[in-house]
Design an enzyme around this catalytic site. Structure first.
Site, PDB file in Angstrom:
ATOM      1  N   ILE A  32       0.828  -1.198   0.000  1.00 28.71           N
ATOM      2  CA  ILE A  32       0.000   0.000   0.000  1.00 28.71           C
ATOM      3  C   ILE A  32       0.865   1.252   0.000  1.00 28.71           C
ATOM      4  O   ILE A  32       0.612   2.221  -0.728  1.00 28.71           O
ATOM      5  CB  ILE A  32      -0.932   0.025   1.230  1.00 28.71           C
ATOM      6  CG1 ILE A  32      -1.890  -1.174   1.228  1.00 28.71           C
ATOM      7  CG2 ILE A  32      -1.717   1.344   1.284  1.00 28.71           C
ATOM      8  CD1 ILE A  32      -2.939  -1.138   0.162  1.00 28.71           C
ATOM      9  N   TYR A 181      -1.549  -8.815  15.913  1.00 27.01           N
ATOM     10  CA  TYR A 181      -1.493  -7.863  14.792  1.00 27.01           C
ATOM     11  C   TYR A 181      -2.719  -6.947  14.804  1.00 27.01           C
ATOM     12  O   TYR A 181      -2.591  -5.716  14.694  1.00 27.01           O
ATOM     13  CB  TYR A 181      -1.421  -8.600  13.453  1.00 27.01           C
ATOM     14  CG  TYR A 181      -1.562  -7.654  12.272  1.00 27.01           C
ATOM     15  CD1 TYR A 181      -0.504  -6.825  11.905  1.00 27.01           C
ATOM     16  CD2 TYR A 181      -2.756  -7.562  11.559  1.00 27.01           C
ATOM     17  CE1 TYR A 181      -0.632  -5.935  10.842  1.00 27.01           C
ATOM     18  CE2 TYR A 181      -2.892  -6.681  10.505  1.00 27.01           C
ATOM     19  CZ  TYR A 181      -1.825  -5.867  10.145  1.00 27.01           C
ATOM     20  OH  TYR A 181      -1.967  -4.975   9.103  1.00 27.01           O
ATOM     21  N   LYS A 185      -2.838  -2.770  15.264  1.00 27.21           N
ATOM     22  CA  LYS A 185      -3.482  -1.816  14.356  1.00 27.21           C
ATOM     23  C   LYS A 185      -4.566  -1.021  15.086  1.00 27.21           C
ATOM     24  O   LYS A 185      -4.750   0.175  14.827  1.00 27.21           O
ATOM     25  CB  LYS A 185      -4.074  -2.542  13.150  1.00 27.21           C
ATOM     26  CG  LYS A 185      -3.063  -3.245  12.269  1.00 27.21           C
ATOM     27  CD  LYS A 185      -2.001  -2.292  11.737  1.00 27.21           C
ATOM     28  CE  LYS A 185      -2.544  -1.312  10.719  1.00 27.21           C
ATOM     29  NZ  LYS A 185      -1.481  -0.458  10.130  1.00 27.21           N
TER      30      LYS A 185
END
Length: 316
Positions: A32, A181, A185
């Protein structure tokens, strides 16, 4: 939004010019982040690729120049897993102001064992959240020096189903890679919303905005060799998935809009239009657990303690 914005819909392929501006994209050498950098470079801005791998950053910069005529792109050695290196990295930027930083870089592990940064922090939490938290501290003067600086944090769908365990932020007791994870985030997003609250309270001109890419697959992403290569077979097999998700080039659109749209405001979240998974970027509501001020305040205090920052109302 202004009447001008309402009469001129956002066009992901006709971005507003940004000559004279400087943007830093962490992890801008791949995924990204690469496409965010490529699209921002097309606006005429100076784009800095923050990366811990000089060779990959050089390859990404060369690819951007080959796709964007006149691109002004350079790299910055940046290792978010090494907190002691971040001030020197910011000093090496060599600019008197920064118009936006895109907090994009991240680590995602699929399997145990639990790993740690050189500072002794769990790797995903330490890199994805603490690294960006500390980086923001050092970038604050440069962001404040810009007419309208922005901190754009790249969130994730993985945060939707998770909740922070404030007594085990680094998964010392309960380490499951996918959960860890997702929580890292979520910590990033919680920090971003709290940062904007604190910036507004101090009258700062800097905005903190969240964006997420939705569902973005490598197999639906256009090739950018040697940065990324998608074979014809991979693209063909991924066509059915393309009804629901998209490539990483399109996944970059909400992030780019959060950086460039003059009508974007602090505390907002931007994502893909179709079920939050694919399509043109739009503003979307954030879930309550992402914006909970009580949780964010405790996370902020804990993060300040872990990185050695001033726990005051904002970064100074």
């Amino acid at each position: 939004m202004s009447s001008a914005s309402q009469s001129r819909p956002w066009d992901v392929r006709l971005l507003p010019p940004a000559e004279g501006k400087v943007f830093l994209v962490t992890g801008g050498n791949a995924g990204i982040g690469y496409f965010v950098a490529e699209q921002l470079a097309a606006t005429g801005a100076v784009v800095v690729l923050g990366s811990r791998d000089a060779a990959k950053a050089d390859a990404a910069a060369a690819s951007i120049r080959s796709h964007v005529s006149g691109a002004r792109v350079r790299q910055l050695p940046l290792d978010l897993a090494d907190l002691s290196s971040l001030k020197s990295a910011v000093d090496a930027l060599g600019v008197d102001r920064l118009d936006a930083v895109v907090h994009n870089a991240g680590v995602a592990l699929d399997d145990p064992p639990r790993r740690e940064t050189r500072d002794g922090h769990e790797l995903m939490f330490g890199t994805n959240h603490l690294g960006h938290f500390a980086l923001t501290r050092w970038l604050a003067p440069l962001l404040s020096a810009a007419p309208a600086g922005r901190v754009v944090t790249v969130g994730s769908f993985a945060a939707r189903s998770e909740r922070l365990d404030l007594d085990d932020l680094q998964s010392a007791r309960d380490y499951r890679p996918k959960r860890t994870y997702g929580r890292s985030k979520l910590a990033q997003m919680s920090f971003a919303f709290e940062l904007d609250r604190r910036l507004r309270a101090t009258g700062s001109t800097v905005l903190s905005v969240v964006a997420h890419p939705g569902g973005a697959l490598d197999s639906l992403t256009p090739s950018r060799p040697p940065v990324h290569v998608t074979t014809g077979g991979e693209r063909l097999r991924a066509l059915p998935a393309g009804l629901l998700v998209q490539g990483k080039d399109a996944g970059a659109w909400p992030v780019v809009r959060a950086v460039l749209d003059p009508d974007a405001a602090g505390g907002q979240m931007w994502g893909p239009r179709v079920f939050g998974l694919r399509g043109a970027p739009r503003r979307e509501p954030a879930m309550a657990h992402m914006t909970d001020p009580a949780v964010a305040a405790r996370l902020w205090a804990a993060s300040c303690d872990l990185v050695g920052a001033d726990p005051g109302p904002g970064f100074r």
